[in-house]
Design a protein around this motif. Structure first.
Motif, mmCIF file in Angstrom:
data_model
loop_
_atom_site.group_PDB
_atom_site.id
_atom_site.type_symbol
_atom_site.label_atom_id
_atom_site.label_comp_id
_atom_site.label_asym_id
_atom_site.label_seq_id
_atom_site.Cartn_x
_atom_site.Cartn_y
_atom_site.Cartn_z
ATOM 1 N N MET A 163 0.842 -1.169 0.000
ATOM 2 C CA MET A 163 0.000 0.000 0.000
ATOM 3 C C MET A 163 0.889 1.234 0.000
ATOM 4 S SD MET A 163 -2.825 1.163 2.854
ATOM 5 C CE MET A 163 -1.825 0.825 4.271
ATOM 6 N N ALA A 164 0.667 2.120 -0.930
ATOM 7 C CA ALA A 164 1.439 3.349 -1.006
ATOM 8 C C ALA A 164 0.998 4.305 0.101
ATOM 9 C CB ALA A 164 1.251 3.999 -2.366
ATOM 10 N N GLU A 165 1.979 4.938 0.718
ATOM 11 C CA GLU A 165 1.672 5.888 1.772
ATOM 12 C C GLU A 165 1.079 7.159 1.161
ATOM 13 O OE1 GLU A 165 4.240 7.893 5.292
ATOM 14 O OE2 GLU A 165 4.632 5.801 4.790
ATOM 15 N N PRO A 166 -0.049 7.653 1.705
ATOM 16 C CA PRO A 166 -0.664 8.851 1.135
ATOM 17 C C PRO A 166 0.205 10.085 1.389
ATOM 18 C CG PRO A 166 -1.859 8.128 3.089
ATOM 19 C CD PRO A 166 -0.803 7.105 2.816
ATOM 20 N N SER A 167 0.170 11.007 0.438
ATOM 21 C CA SER A 167 0.925 12.246 0.576
ATOM 22 C C SER A 167 0.211 13.178 1.547
ATOM 23 C CB SER A 167 1.047 12.927 -0.791
ATOM 24 O OG SER A 167 -0.226 13.418 -1.202
ATOM 25 N N GLY A 168 0.906 14.216 1.962
ATOM 26 C CA GLY A 168 0.295 15.229 2.811
ATOM 27 C C GLY A 168 -0.926 15.846 2.154
ATOM 28 N N ARG A 169 -0.848 16.061 0.873
ATOM 29 C CA ARG A 169 -1.983 16.622 0.125
ATOM 30 C C ARG A 169 -3.170 15.653 0.150
ATOM 31 N NH1 ARG A 169 -0.606 18.669 -5.629
ATOM 32 N NH2 ARG A 169 0.349 20.270 -4.348
ATOM 33 N N ASP A 170 -2.885 14.362 -0.032
ATOM 34 C CA ASP A 170 -3.952 13.359 0.026
ATOM 35 C C ASP A 170 -4.615 13.351 1.405
ATOM 36 O OD1 ASP A 170 -3.393 12.523 -2.586
ATOM 37 O OD2 ASP A 170 -2.083 10.901 -1.907
ATOM 38 N N LEU A 171 -3.785 13.367 2.455
ATOM 39 C CA LEU A 171 -4.315 13.355 3.816
ATOM 40 C C LEU A 171 -5.150 14.607 4.085
ATOM 41 C CD1 LEU A 171 -1.228 11.978 5.760
ATOM 42 C CD2 LEU A 171 -3.309 10.734 5.140
ATOM 43 N N ASP A 172 -4.679 15.760 3.612
ATOM 44 C CA ASP A 172 -5.444 17.001 3.805
ATOM 45 C C ASP A 172 -6.799 16.931 3.109
ATOM 46 O OD1 ASP A 172 -3.417 18.078 5.347
ATOM 47 O OD2 ASP A 172 -2.543 19.242 3.701
ATOM 48 N N ALA A 173 -6.853 16.321 1.935
ATOM 49 C CA ALA A 173 -8.122 16.158 1.221
ATOM 50 C C ALA A 173 -9.047 15.208 1.990
ATOM 51 C CB ALA A 173 -7.877 15.642 -0.196
ATOM 52 N N ALA A 198 -15.297 4.393 10.928
ATOM 53 C CA ALA A 198 -16.151 3.208 11.086
ATOM 54 C C ALA A 198 -16.574 2.655 9.732
ATOM 55 C CB ALA A 198 -17.365 3.557 11.935
ATOM 56 N N ASP A 199 -16.728 3.537 8.758
ATOM 57 C CA ASP A 199 -17.163 3.131 7.428
ATOM 58 C C ASP A 199 -16.022 2.623 6.548
ATOM 59 O OD1 ASP A 199 -19.227 2.938 5.391
ATOM 60 O OD2 ASP A 199 -18.232 4.650 4.437
ATOM 61 N N ARG A 200 -14.829 3.180 6.718
ATOM 62 C CA ARG A 200 -13.746 2.928 5.761
ATOM 63 C C ARG A 200 -12.653 1.969 6.226
ATOM 64 N NH1 ARG A 200 -13.644 7.138 1.690
ATOM 65 N NH2 ARG A 200 -15.819 7.750 1.526
ATOM 66 N N PRO A 215 -6.521 4.535 22.964
ATOM 67 C CA PRO A 215 -6.685 5.694 22.081
ATOM 68 C C PRO A 215 -6.167 5.360 20.677
ATOM 69 C CG PRO A 215 -5.733 6.361 24.173
ATOM 70 C CD PRO A 215 -5.735 4.855 24.148
ATOM 71 N N LEU A 216 -6.951 5.694 19.674
ATOM 72 C CA LEU A 216 -6.553 5.395 18.299
ATOM 73 C C LEU A 216 -5.228 6.054 17.953
ATOM 74 C CD1 LEU A 216 -7.415 3.870 15.785
ATOM 75 C CD2 LEU A 216 -8.623 5.916 15.039
ATOM 76 N N LEU A 217 -4.965 7.204 18.545
ATOM 77 C CA LEU A 217 -3.709 7.909 18.277
ATOM 78 C C LEU A 217 -2.498 7.129 18.780
ATOM 79 C CD1 LEU A 217 -4.798 11.547 19.165
ATOM 80 C CD2 LEU A 217 -4.553 10.531 16.883
ATOM 81 N N ASP A 218 -2.699 6.235 19.750
ATOM 82 C CA ASP A 218 -1.603 5.457 20.323
ATOM 83 C C ASP A 218 -1.470 4.067 19.707
ATOM 84 O OD1 ASP A 218 -1.140 7.585 22.034
ATOM 85 O OD2 ASP A 218 -2.258 6.693 23.697
ATOM 86 N N LEU A 219 -2.382 3.695 18.828
ATOM 87 C CA LEU A 219 -2.366 2.351 18.261
ATOM 88 C C LEU A 219 -1.195 2.196 17.289
ATOM 89 C CD1 LEU A 219 -4.251 -0.177 18.441
ATOM 90 C CD2 LEU A 219 -5.136 0.548 16.221
ATOM 91 N N PRO A 220 -0.354 1.178 17.483
ATOM 92 C CA PRO A 220 0.760 0.961 16.558
ATOM 93 C C PRO A 220 0.269 0.574 15.165
ATOM 94 C CG PRO A 220 1.084 -0.285 18.596
ATOM 95 C CD PRO A 220 -0.326 0.240 18.604
ATOM 96 N N VAL A 221 1.034 0.956 14.167
ATOM 97 C CA VAL A 221 0.723 0.578 12.790
ATOM 98 C C VAL A 221 0.945 -0.925 12.660
ATOM 99 C CG1 VAL A 221 1.329 0.888 10.360
ATOM 100 C CG2 VAL A 221 1.468 2.836 11.931
ATOM 101 N N PRO A 222 -0.052 -1.665 12.192
ATOM 102 C CA PRO A 222 0.121 -3.109 12.025
ATOM 103 C C PRO A 222 1.150 -3.417 10.938
ATOM 104 C CG PRO A 222 -2.197 -2.480 11.835
ATOM 105 C CD PRO A 222 -1.395 -1.227 11.843
ATOM 106 N N SER A 223 1.783 -4.581 11.033
ATOM 107 C CA SER A 223 2.733 -4.975 9.991
ATOM 108 C C SER A 223 2.021 -5.140 8.656
ATOM 109 C CB SER A 223 3.469 -6.249 10.388
ATOM 110 O OG SER A 223 2.545 -7.287 10.625
ATOM 111 N N ALA A 224 0.735 -5.519 8.697
ATOM 112 C CA ALA A 224 -0.099 -5.598 7.492
ATOM 113 C C ALA A 224 -1.312 -4.694 7.740
ATOM 114 C CB ALA A 224 -0.534 -7.029 7.231
ATOM 115 N N TRP A 237 -6.546 1.968 6.243
ATOM 116 C CA TRP A 237 -5.624 2.496 7.255
ATOM 117 C C TRP A 237 -5.272 3.953 6.977
ATOM 118 C CZ3 TRP A 237 -4.130 1.026 11.955
ATOM 119 C CH2 TRP A 237 -3.083 1.736 12.549
ATOM 120 N N GLU A 238 -5.276 4.368 5.718
ATOM 121 C CA GLU A 238 -4.929 5.750 5.389
ATOM 122 C C GLU A 238 -5.868 6.739 6.080
ATOM 123 O OE1 GLU A 238 -7.559 4.194 2.027
ATOM 124 O OE2 GLU A 238 -5.900 3.408 3.230
ATOM 125 N N TRP A 239 -7.098 6.308 6.402
ATOM 126 C CA TRP A 239 -8.017 7.188 7.131
ATOM 127 C C TRP A 239 -7.564 7.372 8.573
ATOM 128 C CZ3 TRP A 239 -11.358 10.383 5.057
ATOM 129 C CH2 TRP A 239 -11.718 10.165 3.735
#
Length: 103
Positions: free
Chosen positions: A1-11, A35-37, A78-87, A92-94
Motif C-alpha cells: 500500500m502506497a503511503e498517502p501524501s500530505g496533500r492526500d491526507l489534507d483532502a 467506522a465506514d472505511r 486511544p486510536l492515536l496510540d495504536l501501533p501501525v500493524p505490519s499488514a 488504514w490511510e483514514w
C-alpha cells in the motif's frame, strides 16, 4: 500500500470534516468515516503481543478509541496510540488522516 501524501491526507481531512462546525463535530465526522472505511477486525501488536482490533468507538472526553481483544481480555486504546500493524488493514490511510488532523 502506497503511503498517502500530505496533500492526500489534507483532502481526506476535508472530506471527513466537510459539514462539521467545531472540533467536536469534526471528531464525530471522523469517527463515522473511520467506522465506514477501516476494515475490521485487524491484528496489531501492543507491548509486544498481538491484539485484535474489533471495533472503533467514540468516547466522551476520550476521542476515538480502538476496542482491542486478546483472548478473554479487552481494552480500549486511544486510536492515536495504536501501533501501525505490519499488514495495515484496508482503509488504514483514514487513520493516518485522523492522526494528522489530531496533531
Amino acid at each position: 500500500m502506497a503511503e498517502p501524501s500530505g496533500r492526500d491526507l489534507d483532502a481526506m481531512i476535508e472530506a471527513a470534516c466537510v459539514d462539521a462546525y467545531g472540533e467536536e463535530e469534526e471528531l464525530v465526522g471522523f469517527h463515522a468515516v473511520l467506522a465506514d472505511r477501516v476494515s475490521l477486525p485487524f491484528t496489531t501488536q501492543v507491548l509486544g503481543v498481538d491484539v485484535v482490533v474489533e471495533d472503533l468507538d467514540l468516547r466522551p472526553g476520550g476521542g476515538v478509541v480502538a476496542l482491542c481483544r486478546r483472548g478473554v481480555h479487552r481494552q480500549a486504546l486511544p486510536l492515536l496510540d495504536l501501533p501501525v500493524p505490519s499488514a495495515p488493514p484496508q482503509g488504514w490511510e483514514w487513520i493516518e488522516a485522523f492522526r494528522r488532523w489530531a496533531h
